[in-house]
Write a protein that holds these residues in place. Sequence first.
Motif, PDB file in Angstrom:
ATOM      1  N   ILE A  14       0.859  -1.192   0.000  1.00 21.18           N
ATOM      2  CA  ILE A  14       0.000   0.000   0.000  1.00 21.18           C
ATOM      3  C   ILE A  14       0.894   1.240   0.000  1.00 21.18           C
ATOM      4  O   ILE A  14       1.856   1.329   0.778  1.00 21.18           O
ATOM      5  N   PHE A  15       0.557   2.181  -0.873  1.00 25.27           N
ATOM      6  CA  PHE A  15       1.262   3.460  -0.915  1.00 25.27           C
ATOM      7  C   PHE A  15       0.328   4.539  -0.368  1.00 25.27           C
ATOM      8  O   PHE A  15      -0.754   4.760  -0.906  1.00 25.27           O
ATOM      9  N   SER A  55       0.129  -9.104   5.507  1.00 25.92           N
ATOM     10  CA  SER A  55       1.020  -8.028   5.932  1.00 25.92           C
ATOM     11  C   SER A  55       1.670  -7.300   4.748  1.00 25.92           C
ATOM     12  O   SER A  55       2.851  -7.460   4.467  1.00 25.92           O
ATOM     13  N   PRO A  56       0.866  -6.534   4.039  1.00 28.54           N
ATOM     14  CA  PRO A  56       1.408  -5.812   2.877  1.00 28.54           C
ATOM     15  C   PRO A  56       2.470  -4.795   3.294  1.00 28.54           C
ATOM     16  O   PRO A  56       2.429  -4.252   4.404  1.00 28.54           O
ATOM     17  N   LYS A  57       3.418  -4.571   2.404  1.00 32.64           N
ATOM     18  CA  LYS A  57       4.455  -3.552   2.632  1.00 32.64           C
ATOM     19  C   LYS A  57       3.831  -2.166   2.508  1.00 32.64           C
ATOM     20  O   LYS A  57       3.078  -1.911   1.560  1.00 32.64           O
ATOM     21  N   ILE A  58       4.166  -1.275   3.433  1.00 35.01           N
ATOM     22  CA  ILE A  58       3.614   0.078   3.402  1.00 35.01           C
ATOM     23  C   ILE A  58       4.701   1.073   3.008  1.00 35.01           C
ATOM     24  O   ILE A  58       5.800   1.049   3.566  1.00 35.01           O
ATOM     25  N   ILE A  59       4.377   1.935   2.042  1.00 37.25           N
ATOM     26  CA  ILE A  59       5.237   3.082   1.735  1.00 37.25           C
ATOM     27  C   ILE A  59       4.436   4.338   2.056  1.00 37.25           C
ATOM     28  O   ILE A  59       3.302   4.499   1.602  1.00 37.25           O
ATOM     29  N   THR A  69       9.476   5.505   3.679  1.00 35.44           N
ATOM     30  CA  THR A  69       8.731   6.757   3.522  1.00 35.44           C
ATOM     31  C   THR A  69       9.510   7.679   2.596  1.00 35.44           C
ATOM     32  O   THR A  69      10.749   7.624   2.539  1.00 35.44           O
ATOM     33  N   MET A  70       8.789   8.490   1.821  1.00 33.12           N
ATOM     34  CA  MET A  70       9.413   9.356   0.824  1.00 33.12           C
ATOM     35  C   MET A  70       9.724  10.713   1.476  1.00 33.12           C
ATOM     36  O   MET A  70       8.811  11.449   1.854  1.00 33.12           O
TER      37      MET A  70
END
Lengths: 338, 338
Positions: free
Chosen positions: B230-231, B254-258, B278-279
């Motif tokens: 998920i972004f 457990s999706p990767k989160i950005i 995080t960006m």
Amino acid sequence: MKKLWFVYALLIGMFLVYVLNYKLQQANTTDPWETAGLRGNIEDTYVMVTFQSGIDYWKSVLKGFEDAAEELNISVEYHGSTQHNANEQMTVLEQVIAKKPAGIAISAVNSKLLTATINKAVESGIPVVLFDSGAPDSKAYSFLGTDNYDAGIEAARKMAELTGAKGAVAIITTPDQHNHQERTDGFRDTIRTDYPAMQLIAVKDGRGDQVASRAATEQILSQYPQLAGIFATESNGGIGVAEAVEAHKGNSNSPKIISFDTDKGTLDLVKEGKIAATMAQGTWNMGYWSLMELFHLHRDLAADPSAYANHKPLPVPDLVDTGIDVVTRANVDSYYAK
Amino acid sequence: MKKLWFVYALLIGMFLVYVLNYKLQQANTTDPWETAGLRGNIEDTYVMVTFQSGIDYWKSVLKGFEDAAEELNISVEYHGSTQHNANEQMTVLEQVIAKKPAGIAISAVNSKLLTATINKAVESGIPVVLFDSGAPDSKAYSFLGTDNYDAGIEAARKMAELTGAKGAVAIITTPDQHNHQERTDGFRDTIRTDYPAMQLIAVKDGRGDQVASRAATEQILSQYPQLAGIFATESNGGIGVAEAVEAHKGNSNSPKIISFDTDKGTLDLVKEGKIAATMAQGTWNMGYWSLMELFHLHRDLAADPSAYANHKPLPVPDLVDTGIDVVTRANVDSYYAK
């Protein structure tokens, strides 16, 4: 009595020496070198590297680079390949790297072929920024140059203003150069989207050459004598276009010409009214801000050579769009080289 | 004889005065205030103007602004509307203009509503640059900020790296904010073009709010338990997404989160491994280079108030892309506010 006068003279002299020496020391202790302003070391040499190093185009970039050096109290050198040749530029860059300069600003003649040598410089701890012609896959810290698609948009808007936003227009370009393709795309997309009464009827290859561009223009003019305007994406072509339009006077409509860059030949034609406008790149800005960035990178890396490897955020922007100005008869005098 | 000694003493004294005075003058003529380094006047005040002036996000921008002021020996002030409110920011800007500062860097809460007041500042001779959130149709001299489409591209690349470039991904965003739409577009276009084994299966409105973003994420997770990533295009949303994923542990993959930005809450979750990346925007660069540009503009306009009206090319770039960095557990410590 003789001796007493001598002692007086000595005392007066010593007192004066004391007073003036004190004043002299005062002047030295407020030495601002250490605290005041952004200022480098005159012994640090920063190098600008180009290709076709003798052409007019680089003069204003170098002026910006030199102006920044003077302000920052640092030294600069100018090097480049004499030809439009990647191997020659690589050799020049290797020689520059060997001298371990404080920083390198380079315009890459070929982004792919130069990448390895640029990376070598960065890996050896020398800050590198790219200007005018980039190398996006290299490890250089920043790119400073023209957004060429945007330059095409600006040219289209100026063309609409010159032609009353109606009629047929054409482009003379160098299709195999990426930056020229971008100028063409920006111009085409803007005409198509924003000016429904204008039509782009031809995009011809002028090969970056005056004679070829003249021939291409003559061909277009004989086919479309009512042509309203021509956009030349580089300056040799622009001069050829102006010659063709001049030769066809009477047979055709005298289309408005927009050219690119600010070499003397182009500016003279703008002044004479034969070229209606030319797109000036922010060349001084490329040189000035390249050195400003290198100065900051050098300072960081001198304090801690592994600063960026250890994820310290870069103290300079990724990308600097140095802007585009429209030069016409009204402001052409500001653009002649000083 | 007495008189002769007196004359000797006088001559010796005068000679010493002459020599030392000469030395003193030498020291003064190399006075470095005039020639050395980029340095302003401590009495010149430059102002930074924001909205929601109390939020964490501006701290690093202000730090950059202050760092540049210290280097350049100039003064700065910080002002802003307390709310996300264009009328309030206009009033603040009017008050700033009335004090005739040496320059203004402003982030416009609303590009259209602020344009007239920004133009008023420029027309009264105050240099203005915009940062973070621009006003493209205003007369401000430059914009410094993130290329949000590019930030979306970078986020997509990182997501591909985290997920092995396969599986379903989703976006939680704020569709009515233009910069968030650009982040979404950059992410979507990159997934579609570069990663054929990935599918963007949902783009949901999180309203820039932790609770709404959590609810939106829970809905997606119940529908797609095998979600790979998920972004979240802003940080409140990112925290809500992390809460939802934590609550669904066991039921889902457990999706990767950005996420986006580097407030303390987000960085803490990166450190704990709950947000994968995080960006980070180049906020320090926005402040630092805004002031660097204002300093140069002020110097030009102080010397000649009609410099730019008379077509002098601008000494600063049009647009500065302050860049984007990917923050993960490996480098998160560098991003906590100092």
